[in-house]
Design an enzyme around this catalytic site. Sequence first.
Site, short mmCIF file in Angstrom:
data_model
loop_
_atom_site.label_atom_id
_atom_site.label_comp_id
_atom_site.label_asym_id
_atom_site.label_seq_id
_atom_site.Cartn_x
_atom_site.Cartn_y
_atom_site.Cartn_z
N ASP A 124 0.87 -1.16 0.00
CA ASP A 124 0.00 0.00 0.00
C ASP A 124 0.93 1.24 0.00
O ASP A 124 2.14 1.11 0.28
CB ASP A 124 -0.86 -0.05 1.27
CG ASP A 124 -1.55 1.26 1.55
OD1 ASP A 124 -2.24 1.76 0.65
OD2 ASP A 124 -1.39 1.80 2.67
N ASP B 47 -0.18 5.18 0.86
CA ASP B 47 -0.42 6.21 1.89
C ASP B 47 -0.51 5.58 3.28
O ASP B 47 -1.34 4.70 3.52
CB ASP B 47 -1.70 6.98 1.56
CG ASP B 47 -1.56 7.76 0.27
OD1 ASP B 47 -0.59 8.53 0.17
OD2 ASP B 47 -2.38 7.59 -0.64
#
Length: 221
Positions: free
Chosen positions: A7, A9
């Site tokens: 991922d 953020d």
Amino acid sequence: MRALIFDVDGTLAETEELHRRAFNDSFKDAGLDWHWTAEIYAQLLKTTGGKERMRVWRDQTGSDVSNTKIADLHTVKTARYGALIAGGEISLRPGIPELIAYAKSNNLRLAIATTTSHPNVDALCRSCFKRPVEDIFEVVAAGDEVREKKPAPDVYLLALERLGLEPDDTIAVEDSQNGVLSAKAAGLKVVAAPSTFTHSDPLDAADKVAPVLSVDLLMDL
Ligand code: XBP
Ligand code: MG
């Protein structure tokens, strides 16, 4: 294990405060009286995707702002975010350089499955790795390329398709409940470490959770 899917953020870096600033700057530029405090933003993060988040706020506040206007605001926000990232105040989260080095020395392939857009991931890589995203990650699957954003599995399924791998060959690295649920729904194993904005998210659906990411989390998975 054949690949790690990251991922972006909150996982590669603590970027949400800069996203928040970029949203607020775009509202101000447009003469809108919207302002997201850190407290409001923490709540709004439950909605993944910048445009989707603005629509939720519009509906909550009863504002008269069209979806077209929201798309325009998001274009301005993305440009502003890119400039803020290029300013160089963001660094990789602890454990990320070690995980990437471990992958490289163990022939694990590297991919991204993110809700944000490709330009934002590239801006972050150029700032933190001093390289374009393609030099580090073989595959990038982004939120604007799929029908449903996290917690739906779509973006992880797209990353797997592009890698040509099955879910049980890969481990996802996440920081949020929406991210963990997305990766689990796609059938991946997941390691997770909460970020500033997700410290109260329940992450128990992950296979391993720790306060800080490390190579140890990958063992015995
Ligand atoms: C986090 C998100 C994103 C960012 C804003 O995604 O939900 O929406 O907050 O980015 P992830 P955009 O942790 O999966 O990377 O404005 O480009 O949507
Ligand atoms: Mg995240």
